[in-house]
Design a protein around this motif. Structure first.
Motif, PDB file in Angstrom:
ATOM      1  N   PRO A   4       0.828  -1.222   0.000  1.00 38.48           N
ATOM      2  CA  PRO A   4       0.000   0.000   0.000  1.00 38.48           C
ATOM      3  C   PRO A   4       0.855   1.263   0.000  1.00 38.48           C
ATOM      4  CG  PRO A   4      -0.680  -1.523   1.729  1.00 38.48           C
ATOM      5  CD  PRO A   4       0.583  -2.068   1.128  1.00 38.48           C
ATOM      6  N   PHE A   5       0.388   2.260  -0.713  1.00 37.46           N
ATOM      7  CA  PHE A   5       1.090   3.542  -0.793  1.00 37.46           C
ATOM      8  C   PHE A   5       1.036   4.275   0.542  1.00 37.46           C
ATOM      9  CE2 PHE A   5       1.253   8.084  -2.004  1.00 37.46           C
ATOM     10  CZ  PHE A   5       2.519   8.077  -2.582  1.00 37.46           C
ATOM     11  N   VAL A   6      -0.095   4.195   1.227  1.00 32.19           N
ATOM     12  CA  VAL A   6      -0.273   4.890   2.496  1.00 32.19           C
ATOM     13  C   VAL A   6      -0.220   3.880   3.630  1.00 32.19           C
ATOM     14  CG1 VAL A   6      -1.848   6.302   3.880  1.00 32.19           C
ATOM     15  CG2 VAL A   6      -1.675   6.679   1.428  1.00 32.19           C
ATOM     16  N   LYS A   7       0.630   4.144   4.617  1.00 31.87           N
ATOM     17  CA  LYS A   7       0.730   3.302   5.803  1.00 31.87           C
ATOM     18  C   LYS A   7       0.255   4.125   7.000  1.00 31.87           C
ATOM     19  CE  LYS A   7       5.000   1.221   4.186  1.00 31.87           C
ATOM     20  NZ  LYS A   7       6.416   1.034   4.527  1.00 31.87           N
ATOM     21  N   THR A   8      -0.252   3.449   8.011  1.00 33.96           N
ATOM     22  CA  THR A   8      -0.651   4.117   9.240  1.00 33.96           C
ATOM     23  C   THR A   8       0.211   3.585  10.374  1.00 33.96           C
ATOM     24  OG1 THR A   8      -2.917   4.302   8.448  1.00 33.96           O
ATOM     25  CG2 THR A   8      -2.561   4.575  10.810  1.00 33.96           C
ATOM     26  N   PHE A   9       0.814   4.489  11.128  1.00 39.54           N
ATOM     27  CA  PHE A   9       1.661   4.132  12.249  1.00 39.54           C
ATOM     28  C   PHE A   9       1.031   4.661  13.530  1.00 39.54           C
ATOM     29  CE2 PHE A   9       4.405   4.482   8.563  1.00 39.54           C
ATOM     30  CZ  PHE A   9       5.214   3.364   8.655  1.00 39.54           C
ATOM     31  N   PRO A  10       1.113   3.914  14.620  1.00 36.32           N
ATOM     32  CA  PRO A  10       0.540   4.398  15.881  1.00 36.32           C
ATOM     33  C   PRO A  10       1.424   5.469  16.520  1.00 36.32           C
ATOM     34  CG  PRO A  10       1.660   2.310  16.236  1.00 36.32           C
ATOM     35  CD  PRO A  10       1.704   2.585  14.746  1.00 36.32           C
ATOM     36  N   ALA A  11       0.821   6.325  17.317  1.00 40.15           N
ATOM     37  CA  ALA A  11       1.587   7.259  18.150  1.00 40.15           C
ATOM     38  C   ALA A  11       2.132   6.456  19.325  1.00 40.15           C
ATOM     39  CB  ALA A  11       0.703   8.398  18.637  1.00 40.15           C
ATOM     40  N   VAL A  12       3.376   6.749  19.707  1.00 42.04           N
ATOM     41  CA  VAL A  12       4.003   6.048  20.835  1.00 42.04           C
ATOM     42  C   VAL A  12       4.521   7.068  21.844  1.00 42.04           C
ATOM     43  CG1 VAL A  12       4.623   4.027  19.453  1.00 42.04           C
ATOM     44  CG2 VAL A  12       6.249   5.891  19.709  1.00 42.04           C
ATOM     45  N   ASP A  13       4.573   6.648  23.089  1.00 43.66           N
ATOM     46  CA  ASP A  13       5.119   7.489  24.154  1.00 43.66           C
ATOM     47  C   ASP A  13       6.633   7.516  24.003  1.00 43.66           C
ATOM     48  OD1 ASP A  13       5.913   8.766  26.474  1.00 43.66           O
ATOM     49  OD2 ASP A  13       4.774   7.448  27.811  1.00 43.66           O
ATOM     50  N   ALA A  14       7.187   8.700  23.755  1.00 46.29           N
ATOM     51  CA  ALA A  14       8.635   8.852  23.607  1.00 46.29           C
ATOM     52  C   ALA A  14       9.292   9.247  24.931  1.00 46.29           C
ATOM     53  CB  ALA A  14       8.946   9.885  22.520  1.00 46.29           C
ATOM     54  N   GLY A  15       8.488   9.377  25.999  1.00 42.57           N
ATOM     55  CA  GLY A  15       9.017   9.770  27.299  1.00 42.57           C
ATOM     56  C   GLY A  15       9.103  11.273  27.446  1.00 42.57           C
ATOM     57  N   ASN A  16       9.269  11.742  28.661  1.00 41.46           N
ATOM     58  CA  ASN A  16       9.466  13.165  28.954  1.00 41.46           C
ATOM     59  C   ASN A  16       8.353  14.066  28.433  1.00 41.46           C
ATOM     60  OD1 ASN A  16      12.002  12.713  30.221  1.00 41.46           O
ATOM     61  ND2 ASN A  16      12.941  12.541  28.197  1.00 41.46           N
ATOM     62  N   ASN A  17       7.080  13.570  28.482  1.00 36.36           N
ATOM     63  CA  ASN A  17       5.909  14.343  28.018  1.00 36.36           C
ATOM     64  C   ASN A  17       5.915  14.602  26.521  1.00 36.36           C
ATOM     65  OD1 ASN A  17       4.578  14.584  30.552  1.00 36.36           O
ATOM     66  ND2 ASN A  17       6.108  16.116  31.134  1.00 36.36           N
ATOM     67  N   VAL A  18       6.386  13.592  25.754  1.00 33.75           N
ATOM     68  CA  VAL A  18       6.455  13.683  24.296  1.00 33.75           C
ATOM     69  C   VAL A  18       5.875  12.409  23.688  1.00 33.75           C
ATOM     70  CG1 VAL A  18       7.991  13.935  22.296  1.00 33.75           C
ATOM     71  CG2 VAL A  18       8.582  15.047  24.463  1.00 33.75           C
ATOM     72  N   THR A  19       5.071  12.568  22.623  1.00 35.98           N
ATOM     73  CA  THR A  19       4.656  11.413  21.827  1.00 35.98           C
ATOM     74  C   THR A  19       5.255  11.547  20.438  1.00 35.98           C
ATOM     75  OG1 THR A  19       2.594  12.430  21.093  1.00 35.98           O
ATOM     76  CG2 THR A  19       2.492  11.055  23.082  1.00 35.98           C
ATOM     77  N   ARG A  20       5.464  10.398  19.811  1.00 38.60           N
ATOM     78  CA  ARG A  20       6.088  10.343  18.484  1.00 38.60           C
ATOM     79  C   ARG A  20       5.209   9.507  17.565  1.00 38.60           C
ATOM     80  NH1 ARG A  20      10.744   7.281  19.608  1.00 38.60           N
ATOM     81  NH2 ARG A  20       9.683   5.398  18.959  1.00 38.60           N
ATOM     82  N   GLN A  21       4.989   9.992  16.337  1.00 41.99           N
ATOM     83  CA  GLN A  21       4.232   9.221  15.356  1.00 41.99           C
ATOM     84  C   GLN A  21       4.903   9.330  13.998  1.00 41.99           C
ATOM     85  OE1 GLN A  21       0.089  10.248  14.828  1.00 41.99           O
ATOM     86  NE2 GLN A  21      -0.330   8.315  13.797  1.00 41.99           N
ATOM     87  N   VAL A  22       5.303   8.193  13.450  1.00 38.84           N
ATOM     88  CA  VAL A  22       5.835   8.167  12.089  1.00 38.84           C
ATOM     89  C   VAL A  22       4.671   8.479  11.152  1.00 38.84           C
ATOM     90  CG1 VAL A  22       6.857   6.705  10.303  1.00 38.84           C
ATOM     91  CG2 VAL A  22       7.657   6.519  12.678  1.00 38.84           C
ATOM     92  N   MET A  23       4.878   9.424  10.259  1.00 40.44           N
ATOM     93  CA  MET A  23       3.831   9.825   9.314  1.00 40.44           C
ATOM     94  C   MET A  23       4.026   9.164   7.948  1.00 40.44           C
ATOM     95  SD  MET A  23       2.228  11.575  11.471  1.00 40.44           S
ATOM     96  CE  MET A  23       0.899  12.265  10.521  1.00 40.44           C
ATOM     97  N   ALA A  24       5.294   8.997   7.551  1.00 39.76           N
ATOM     98  CA  ALA A  24       5.605   8.373   6.258  1.00 39.76           C
ATOM     99  C   ALA A  24       7.058   7.928   6.291  1.00 39.76           C
ATOM    100  CB  ALA A  24       5.389   9.368   5.112  1.00 39.76           C
ATOM    101  N   ASP A  25       7.351   6.864   5.525  1.00 40.92           N
ATOM    102  CA  ASP A  25       8.738   6.425   5.486  1.00 40.92           C
ATOM    103  C   ASP A  25       9.066   5.692   4.197  1.00 40.92           C
ATOM    104  OD1 ASP A  25       7.395   3.877   6.303  1.00 40.92           O
ATOM    105  OD2 ASP A  25       9.481   3.204   6.433  1.00 40.92           O
ATOM    106  N   SER A  26      10.323   5.737   3.879  1.00 41.17           N
ATOM    107  CA  SER A  26      10.939   4.913   2.844  1.00 41.17           C
ATOM    108  C   SER A  26      12.372   4.716   3.312  1.00 41.17           C
ATOM    109  CB  SER A  26      10.899   5.617   1.474  1.00 41.17           C
ATOM    110  OG  SER A  26      11.842   6.666   1.428  1.00 41.17           O
TER     111      SER A  26
END
Length: 107
Positions: A4-26
């Protein structure tokens, strides 16, 4: 195209009151959104990837190597490969980072 061209990644707790979410990758490029609560910390670190950061919202104090500066909505900058860098959210906000090549440790 077999995957699929579009992927969905979950938001994850990155610690220290920060969340991280991959939006797109190659393999060559990755886009990641970081959401900071007020006072959230991006702890000082380095990596071999070149990083470009865009401030979508909020205010941040960044340090790259020996230089500290403040950024706000619409600002952007590049973090060179292996440069020690980190930040603190002065107010809640969102950063959009691109990495080249991709940060496999975020997958």
């Amino acid at each position: 195209m077999t995957e699929p061209f579009v992927k969905t990644f979950p938001a994850v707790d990155a610690g220290n009151n920060v969340t991280r979410q991959v939006m797109a990758d190659s393999p060559e490029l990755m886009v990641v959104e970081f959401r900071f609560a007020e006072g959230g910390i991006g702890a000082p670190h380095n990596h071999p990837h070149v990083q470009s950061t865009y401030v979508k919202s909020g205010r941040f104090e960044f340090t790259i190597a020996d230089t500290t500066f403040e950024v706000g909505p619409g600002d952007s900058f590049v973090v060179p490969s292996m440069a020690v860098h980190g930040c603190r959210a002065i107010e809640p906000g969102v950063l959009v980072d691109t990495f080249t090549p991709r940060r496999d440790d975020f997958l």
